[in-house]
Design a protein around this motif. Structure first.
Motif, PDB file in Angstrom:
ATOM      1  N   GLU A 367     -22.218  20.663  -9.785  1.00 51.15           N
ATOM      2  CA  GLU A 367     -23.953  20.211 -10.289  1.00 51.15           C
ATOM      3  C   GLU A 367     -24.974  20.886  -9.941  1.00 51.15           C
ATOM      4  O   GLU A 367     -24.659  21.968  -9.047  1.00 51.15           O
ATOM      5  N   PRO A 368     -26.143  20.973 -10.467  1.00 55.03           N
ATOM      6  CA  PRO A 368     -27.194  21.695  -9.851  1.00 55.03           C
ATOM      7  C   PRO A 368     -27.816  21.872  -8.287  1.00 55.03           C
ATOM      8  O   PRO A 368     -26.793  20.719  -7.875  1.00 55.03           O
ATOM      9  N   LEU A 369     -28.313  22.104  -8.648  1.00 51.49           N
ATOM     10  CA  LEU A 369     -29.003  22.566  -6.767  1.00 51.49           C
ATOM     11  C   LEU A 369     -29.438  21.303  -5.940  1.00 51.49           C
ATOM     12  O   LEU A 369     -30.692  21.579  -6.521  1.00 51.49           O
ATOM     13  N   GLY A 370     -28.793  20.973  -4.565  1.00 52.17           N
ATOM     14  CA  GLY A 370     -29.350  20.295  -4.365  1.00 52.17           C
ATOM     15  C   GLY A 370     -28.804  18.676  -5.028  1.00 52.17           C
ATOM     16  O   GLY A 370     -29.972  17.985  -4.478  1.00 52.17           O
ATOM     17  N   ALA A 371     -28.745  18.693  -5.804  1.00 47.38           N
ATOM     18  CA  ALA A 371     -27.986  17.125  -6.528  1.00 47.38           C
ATOM     19  C   ALA A 371     -28.220  16.096  -5.523  1.00 47.38           C
ATOM     20  O   ALA A 371     -28.790  14.675  -6.257  1.00 47.38           O
ATOM     21  N   HIS A 372     -27.441  16.186  -4.514  1.00 48.28           N
ATOM     22  CA  HIS A 372     -26.984  15.064  -3.499  1.00 48.28           C
ATOM     23  C   HIS A 372     -28.173  14.978  -2.435  1.00 48.28           C
ATOM     24  O   HIS A 372     -27.532  15.002  -1.202  1.00 48.28           O
ATOM     25  N   ASN A 373     -28.769  15.633  -2.415  1.00 47.10           N
ATOM     26  CA  ASN A 373     -29.652  15.563  -0.934  1.00 47.10           C
ATOM     27  C   ASN A 373     -30.126  14.234  -0.818  1.00 47.10           C
ATOM     28  O   ASN A 373     -29.758  14.017   0.542  1.00 47.10           O
ATOM     29  N   GLU A 374     -30.539  13.627  -1.620  1.00 47.19           N
ATOM     30  CA  GLU A 374     -30.887  12.109  -1.423  1.00 47.19           C
ATOM     31  C   GLU A 374     -29.827  11.347  -0.816  1.00 47.19           C
ATOM     32  O   GLU A 374     -29.775  11.116  -0.517  1.00 47.19           O
ATOM     33  N   GLU A 375     -28.247  11.577  -1.324  1.00 45.07           N
ATOM     34  CA  GLU A 375     -27.242  10.964  -0.566  1.00 45.07           C
ATOM     35  C   GLU A 375     -27.065  11.640   0.378  1.00 45.07           C
ATOM     36  O   GLU A 375     -26.355  10.579   1.088  1.00 45.07           O
ATOM     37  N   ILE A 376     -26.927  12.689   0.859  1.00 49.45           N
ATOM     38  CA  ILE A 376     -26.349  13.170   1.946  1.00 49.45           C
ATOM     39  C   ILE A 376     -27.275  12.669   2.684  1.00 49.45           C
ATOM     40  O   ILE A 376     -26.643  13.071   3.705  1.00 49.45           O
ATOM     41  N   TYR A 377     -28.529  12.926   3.053  1.00 46.64           N
ATOM     42  CA  TYR A 377     -29.385  13.274   3.835  1.00 46.64           C
ATOM     43  C   TYR A 377     -30.017  11.824   4.306  1.00 46.64           C
ATOM     44  O   TYR A 377     -30.353  11.348   5.287  1.00 46.64           O
ATOM     45  N   GLY A 378     -30.299  11.132   3.180  1.00 47.13           N
ATOM     46  CA  GLY A 378     -30.284  10.051   3.252  1.00 47.13           C
ATOM     47  C   GLY A 378     -29.482   9.409   2.995  1.00 47.13           C
ATOM     48  O   GLY A 378     -29.823   8.177   4.158  1.00 47.13           O
ATOM     49  N   GLY A 379     -28.836   9.486   2.912  1.00 47.32           N
ATOM     50  CA  GLY A 379     -27.604   7.843   2.604  1.00 47.32           C
ATOM     51  C   GLY A 379     -26.130   8.168   3.875  1.00 47.32           C
ATOM     52  O   GLY A 379     -26.464   6.978   4.411  1.00 47.32           O
ATOM     53  N   LEU A 380     -25.857   9.502   4.090  1.00 42.57           N
ATOM     54  CA  LEU A 380     -25.296  10.065   5.160  1.00 42.57           C
ATOM     55  C   LEU A 380     -25.760  10.188   6.314  1.00 42.57           C
ATOM     56  O   LEU A 380     -25.438   9.437   7.514  1.00 42.57           O
ATOM     57  N   LEU A 381     -26.479  10.595   5.866  1.00 38.46           N
ATOM     58  CA  LEU A 381     -27.276  11.246   7.925  1.00 38.46           C
ATOM     59  C   LEU A 381     -28.176   9.676   8.044  1.00 38.46           C
ATOM     60  O   LEU A 381     -29.185   9.759   9.222  1.00 38.46           O
ATOM     61  N   GLY A 382     -28.949   8.914   7.611  1.00 38.49           N
ATOM     62  CA  GLY A 382     -30.086   7.989   7.570  1.00 38.49           C
ATOM     63  C   GLY A 382     -31.408   8.343   7.742  1.00 38.49           C
ATOM     64  O   GLY A 382     -32.177   8.091   8.294  1.00 38.49           O
ATOM     65  N   LYS A 383     -31.740   9.620   6.467  1.00 38.90           N
ATOM     66  CA  LYS A 383     -33.175  10.122   7.192  1.00 38.90           C
ATOM     67  C   LYS A 383     -33.428   9.739   6.375  1.00 38.90           C
ATOM     68  O   LYS A 383     -33.412   9.650   5.102  1.00 38.90           O
ATOM     69  N   SER A 384     -35.102   9.046   6.394  1.00 38.35           N
ATOM     70  CA  SER A 384     -36.080   8.786   5.551  1.00 38.35           C
ATOM     71  C   SER A 384     -36.473   9.743   4.735  1.00 38.35           C
ATOM     72  O   SER A 384     -36.107  10.511   4.788  1.00 38.35           O
ATOM     73  N   ASP A 385     -37.835   8.957   4.289  1.00 34.91           N
ATOM     74  CA  ASP A 385     -37.628   9.796   3.386  1.00 34.91           C
ATOM     75  C   ASP A 385     -38.850  10.370   3.338  1.00 34.91           C
ATOM     76  O   ASP A 385     -38.813  11.669   3.187  1.00 34.91           O
TER      77      ASP A 385
END
Length: 397
Positions: A367-385
């Protein structure tokens, strides 16, 4: 298949993959191939150099990063290290192939991380291992291949030692690391505790060196390069044909007899020079010359078919086009075509080994670089926008 559909024997397990190039990431590929959720951590703005590797086109990333989720994270900053600790609390394995001591310098050694997650299995792949006088050195696969003894045996005796043409030392160390990880997982089922897998490239190569060490210590024999043959194992060599080369392996007595019948020279099977394994070994060069003189006037396919009819192992020396055209490869889907946003005709080797009940598969390519940042940091770790935006602005992700 979507990114969240479960498959494979390792489904339900999470892997954090640090490091870059081959030695660590190939271990991650093996685990991802069999269904583990592998989160590939890369330097923001740069990514793994493997993204640029490949002859003519940068296609290698599509293979070694398949089935992995890409996130960016700067481990050289405190915020980046803290984010990794949050990921470690939610993972089963951590793969790294930095120079020994790098994670400890960042406060991310196993002693620290196991306090966060006692069940963590840390997979460490390096040139020389985590201990010993050479451990701080930079170690590439080629150096490990030389130190482990493989380079000295590769190639023709009349030339300097050759390389195999593949990064075999890196891949061997990664495979050993994956095996160690599965062993440690079984142990964790019994004890609840993780441990460290220390896979050194030179030792992974050394493990493949057969009897070379006791041959020296007990018999004072040092094995050297022998080119296309194994000494005293005959006939087993590459022989000329009218349109290329063919490999014939008929070193067992009964198989050699069948080869002689196929050649129309059954008398060779009872000739005292060739009748036994030991005798053939002593007359290896003249036997190879005799067989080569016979094979050179026939097409390779004719000889391959003839050997098959007579129960003699034989085959062409395959290159990629031969693999793509071979009916056996096709019947077993050994090579598969994968959808790709940039490469319309990309094919790659399938998932191995094959498991009957929980087969692995290739769900997506690198995948492209950082393609899953939102899924992992937002979804898994619960970081807000807002939190993710701040981390991105600071260069942490």
């Amino acid at each position: 298949m979507g990114h969240d559909e479960a498959f494979g024997a390792l489904q339900g397990l999470r892997v954090i993959e640090l490091g870059q190039l081959i030695a660590g990431p190939f271990c991650g590929q093996l685990m991802a191939d069999h269904g583990a959720e592998v989160i590939k951590v890369e330097q923001p703005g740069l990514g793994d150099p493997m993204r640029e590797w490949g002859r003519n086109k940068p296609v290698w990333w599509s293979v070694i990063a398949r089935n992995k989720k890409s996130v960016t994270l700067n481990l050289r900053t405190k915020d980046g290290q803290d984010l990794l600790r949050e990921l470690v609390a939610r993972t089963d394995f951590l793969i790294e192939n930095f120079r020994a001591g790098t994670l400890e310098k960042w406060g991310l050694g196993y002693d620290e991380l196991s306090k966060i997650n006692p069940g963590l299995i840390m997979i460490r792949v390096s040139g020389y291992g985590q201990t010993g006088p050479y451990s701080p050195r930079a170690g590439y696969g080629s150096i490990g291949e030389a130190m482990g003894g493989m380079r000295n045996l590769a190639g023709d005796p009349g030339t300097p030692p050759s390389r195999v043409g593949l990064s075999i030392g890196d891949s061997l160390a990664a495979t050993m690391a994956c095996l160690g990880a599965v062993m440690a997982l079984h142990r964790r089922h019994l004890t609840g505790r993780g441990q460290v897998i220390d896979s050194a490239i030179y030792e992974a190569v050394l493990a493949m060196m057969e009897s070379t060490i006791p041959e020296y210590t007990e018999a004072n024999f040092i094995r050297e390069r022998t080119g296309a043959v194994l000494p005293n194992v005959s006939p087993s060599n590459v022989y000329p044909t009218s349109d290329g080369d063919i490999l014939i392996a008929a070193n067992q007595d009964s198989v050699f007899g069948r080869l002689c019948e196929a050649m129309g020279k059954p008398e060779l099977a009872v000739d005292p020079r060739y009748a036994t394994h030991t005798a053939r070994g002593k007359h290896q060069e003249e036997l190879d010359a005799l067989i080569g003189e016979w094979t050179k006037d026939f097409p390779a396919k004719y000889l391959a078919d003839l050997m098959e009819e007579n129960g003699v192992p034989a085959g062409k020396i395959y290159k990629a086009p031969d693999m793509m055209a071979d009916e056996h490869f096709k019947a077993r889907d050994a090579i598969v075509h994968m959808p790709h946003p940039d490469f319309a005709n990309i094919h790659m080797q399938n998932v191995f080994p094959r498991l009957s009940e929980t087969p692995g598969k290739i769900a997506w390519v690198g995948e492209p670089l950082g393609a899953h940042n939102e899924e992992i940091y937002g979804g898994l770790l619960g970081k807000s926008d807002e939190e993710r935006a701040a981390l991105e602005a600071a260069g942490t992700i």
